[in-house]
Design a protein around this motif. Structure first.
Motif, PDB file in Angstrom:
ATOM      1  N   THR A 122      90.016 103.334  43.714  1.00  8.39           N
ATOM      2  CA  THR A 122      88.707 103.017  44.285  1.00  8.39           C
ATOM      3  C   THR A 122      88.235 104.115  45.234  1.00  8.39           C
ATOM      4  O   THR A 122      89.032 104.842  45.822  1.00  8.39           O
ATOM      5  CB  THR A 122      88.730 101.683  45.060  1.00  8.39           C
ATOM      6  OG1 THR A 122      89.669 101.785  46.126  1.00  8.39           O
ATOM      7  CG2 THR A 122      89.089 100.529  44.154  1.00  8.39           C
ATOM      8  N   ARG A 124      85.441 103.919  48.281  1.00  9.35           N
ATOM      9  CA  ARG A 124      84.578 103.004  49.035  1.00  9.35           C
ATOM     10  C   ARG A 124      84.439 101.664  48.322  1.00  9.35           C
ATOM     11  O   ARG A 124      83.352 101.097  48.219  1.00  9.35           O
ATOM     12  CB  ARG A 124      83.216 103.623  49.286  1.00  9.35           C
ATOM     13  CG  ARG A 124      83.293 104.846  50.180  1.00  9.35           C
ATOM     14  CD  ARG A 124      81.928 105.411  50.467  1.00  9.35           C
ATOM     15  NE  ARG A 124      82.089 106.850  50.541  1.00  9.35           N
ATOM     16  CZ  ARG A 124      81.236 107.718  50.092  1.00  9.35           C
ATOM     17  NH1 ARG A 124      80.111 107.332  49.575  1.00  9.35           N
ATOM     18  NH2 ARG A 124      81.470 109.004  50.192  1.00  9.35           N
ATOM     19  N   GLY A 125      85.548 101.203  47.761  1.00  8.58           N
ATOM     20  CA  GLY A 125      85.575  99.918  47.094  1.00  8.58           C
ATOM     21  C   GLY A 125      85.098  99.928  45.654  1.00  8.58           C
ATOM     22  O   GLY A 125      85.086  98.899  45.000  1.00  8.58           O
ATOM     23  N   ARG A 126      84.713 101.096  45.134  1.00 12.27           N
ATOM     24  CA  ARG A 126      84.197 101.188  43.761  1.00 12.27           C
ATOM     25  C   ARG A 126      85.223 101.813  42.831  1.00 12.27           C
ATOM     26  O   ARG A 126      85.839 102.825  43.156  1.00 12.27           O
ATOM     27  CB  ARG A 126      82.937 102.048  43.719  1.00 12.27           C
ATOM     28  CG  ARG A 126      81.755 101.424  44.369  1.00 12.27           C
ATOM     29  CD  ARG A 126      80.528 102.290  44.118  1.00 12.27           C
ATOM     30  NE  ARG A 126      79.373 101.701  44.758  1.00 12.27           N
ATOM     31  CZ  ARG A 126      78.515 102.376  45.491  1.00 12.27           C
ATOM     32  NH1 ARG A 126      78.657 103.668  45.665  1.00 12.27           N
ATOM     33  NH2 ARG A 126      77.490 101.765  46.042  1.00 12.27           N
ATOM     34  N   THR A 127      85.324 101.240  41.648  1.00 11.46           N
ATOM     35  CA  THR A 127      86.158 101.804  40.592  1.00 11.46           C
ATOM     36  C   THR A 127      85.273 102.610  39.641  1.00 11.46           C
ATOM     37  O   THR A 127      84.047 102.605  39.766  1.00 11.46           O
ATOM     38  CB  THR A 127      86.841 100.683  39.788  1.00 11.46           C
ATOM     39  OG1 THR A 127      85.823  99.915  39.130  1.00 11.46           O
ATOM     40  CG2 THR A 127      87.704  99.793  40.669  1.00 11.46           C
ATOM     41  N   ASP A 130      82.736 100.406  38.186  1.00 14.90           N
ATOM     42  CA  ASP A 130      81.605 100.195  39.099  1.00 14.90           C
ATOM     43  C   ASP A 130      80.624 101.363  39.030  1.00 14.90           C
ATOM     44  O   ASP A 130      79.407 101.168  39.090  1.00 14.90           O
ATOM     45  CB  ASP A 130      82.091  99.999  40.537  1.00 14.90           C
ATOM     46  CG  ASP A 130      82.909  98.737  40.705  1.00 14.90           C
ATOM     47  OD1 ASP A 130      82.577  97.719  40.066  1.00 14.90           O
ATOM     48  OD2 ASP A 130      83.885  98.772  41.480  1.00 14.90           O
TER      49      ASP A 130
END
Length: 149
Positions: A122, A124-127, A130
């Motif tokens: 990830t 910033r919380g994004r894969t 995403d």
């Protein structure tokens, strides 16, 4: 709550600053060799110790995998993977898989996954999945959904 946000911002900017400050300049000769897929020159210009370093390109920091993706050179990407560049290496938070997804390069996405790139990493919380949604890369999103756990 405010203290947590302040600490998070300080941590983010210190990591961002560290990556930009520690990035080395990359020569035009290396950039042209990547773009032109001139692997004989790359063999001479890039040591194994250089493979996973961050390089400054137009004000941002990238590794050789990300540079290959930005230059739309699948063969250069393959060259660096074969030389054992770190598939999860990042300089500003995005992995090579995230860059390939962002820029809509399905063949690069497939190659990275086939060679072990993680879908779980990830930024910033994004894969990568995403990023496919964010940048409206439907074909890549469909492909990545097949591997979703």
């Amino acid at each position: 709550m405010k203290k947590t946000i302040k600490i998070s911002l300080i941590l983010f900017f210190s990591l961002f600053y560290k990556n930009i400050v520690t990035a080395q300049s990359i020569s035009n000769e290396v950039l042209m060799a990547i773009k032109n897929e001139n692997f004989q020159d790359l063999d001479k210009l890039i040591t194994d110790d250089d493979l996973n370093k961050c390089y400054e390109v137009r004000g941002s920091s990238y590794n050789f995998l990300a540079i290959s993706i930005k230059m739309k050179s699948l063969e250069s990407l393959k060259y660096f993977v074969k030389r054992k560049a770190n598939l999860e290496g990042e300089c500003t938070g995005k992995t090579p898989l995230m860059y390939a997804t962002k820029y809509g390069q399905l063949n690069a996405v497939k190659y990275l996954i086939e060679n072990g790139a993680s879908l779980e990493t990830t930024n910033r919380g994004r894969t990568a999945l995403d990023y496919a949604k964010k940048y409206e890369q439907q074909e890549i999103e469909n492909y990545l959904n097949k591997y979703k756990k």
